[in-house]
Design a protein around this motif. Structure first.
Motif, PDB file in Angstrom:
ATOM      1  N   ASP A   1       0.818  -1.212   0.000  1.00 35.12           N
ATOM      2  CA  ASP A   1       0.000   0.000   0.000  1.00 35.12           C
ATOM      3  C   ASP A   1       0.853   1.263   0.000  1.00 35.12           C
ATOM      4  O   ASP A   1       0.481   2.273  -0.591  1.00 35.12           O
ATOM      5  N   ALA A   2       1.989   1.209   0.676  1.00 33.07           N
ATOM      6  CA  ALA A   2       2.876   2.366   0.780  1.00 33.07           C
ATOM      7  C   ALA A   2       3.908   2.425  -0.344  1.00 33.07           C
ATOM      8  O   ALA A   2       4.699   3.368  -0.410  1.00 33.07           O
ATOM      9  N   ALA A   3       3.901   1.416  -1.207  1.00 33.94           N
ATOM     10  CA  ALA A   3       4.844   1.341  -2.340  1.00 33.94           C
ATOM     11  C   ALA A   3       6.299   1.344  -1.872  1.00 33.94           C
ATOM     12  O   ALA A   3       7.155   2.024  -2.435  1.00 33.94           O
ATOM     13  N   ILE A   4       6.564   0.574  -0.806  1.00 35.12           N
ATOM     14  CA  ILE A   4       7.929   0.366  -0.327  1.00 35.12           C
ATOM     15  C   ILE A   4       8.115  -1.131  -0.076  1.00 35.12           C
ATOM     16  O   ILE A   4       7.144  -1.876  -0.029  1.00 35.12           O
ATOM     17  N   SER A   5       9.347  -1.553   0.069  1.00 39.82           N
ATOM     18  CA  SER A   5       9.598  -2.977   0.273  1.00 39.82           C
ATOM     19  C   SER A   5       9.271  -3.365   1.718  1.00 39.82           C
ATOM     20  O   SER A   5       9.394  -2.546   2.636  1.00 39.82           O
TER      21      SER A   5
END
Length: 54
Positions: A25-29
């Motif tokens: 959802d946060a577009a991070i790993s």
């Protein structure tokens, strides 16, 4: 501004979300989110340059 990783973890767990779901959802790993939650990474290290590279 310092990010309180323990607070992020607390809210994530209360909402029943996994690292995988929240990181998508946060577009991070997931590993980066885990580092933030543990305090290994700060908001400062997540900033991106506002100007494009030339």
């Amino acid at each position: 501004m310092k990010v309180d990783g323990s607070r992020i973890r607390e809210l994530r767990q209360k909402s029943g979300r996994t690292l995988q779901v929240l990181s998508e959802d946060a577009a991070i790993s997931p590993s980066f989110l885990s580092q933030v939650e543990r305090g290994s990474r700060s908001r400062r290290s997540t900033r991106r340059s506002a100007s494009p590279a030339h």
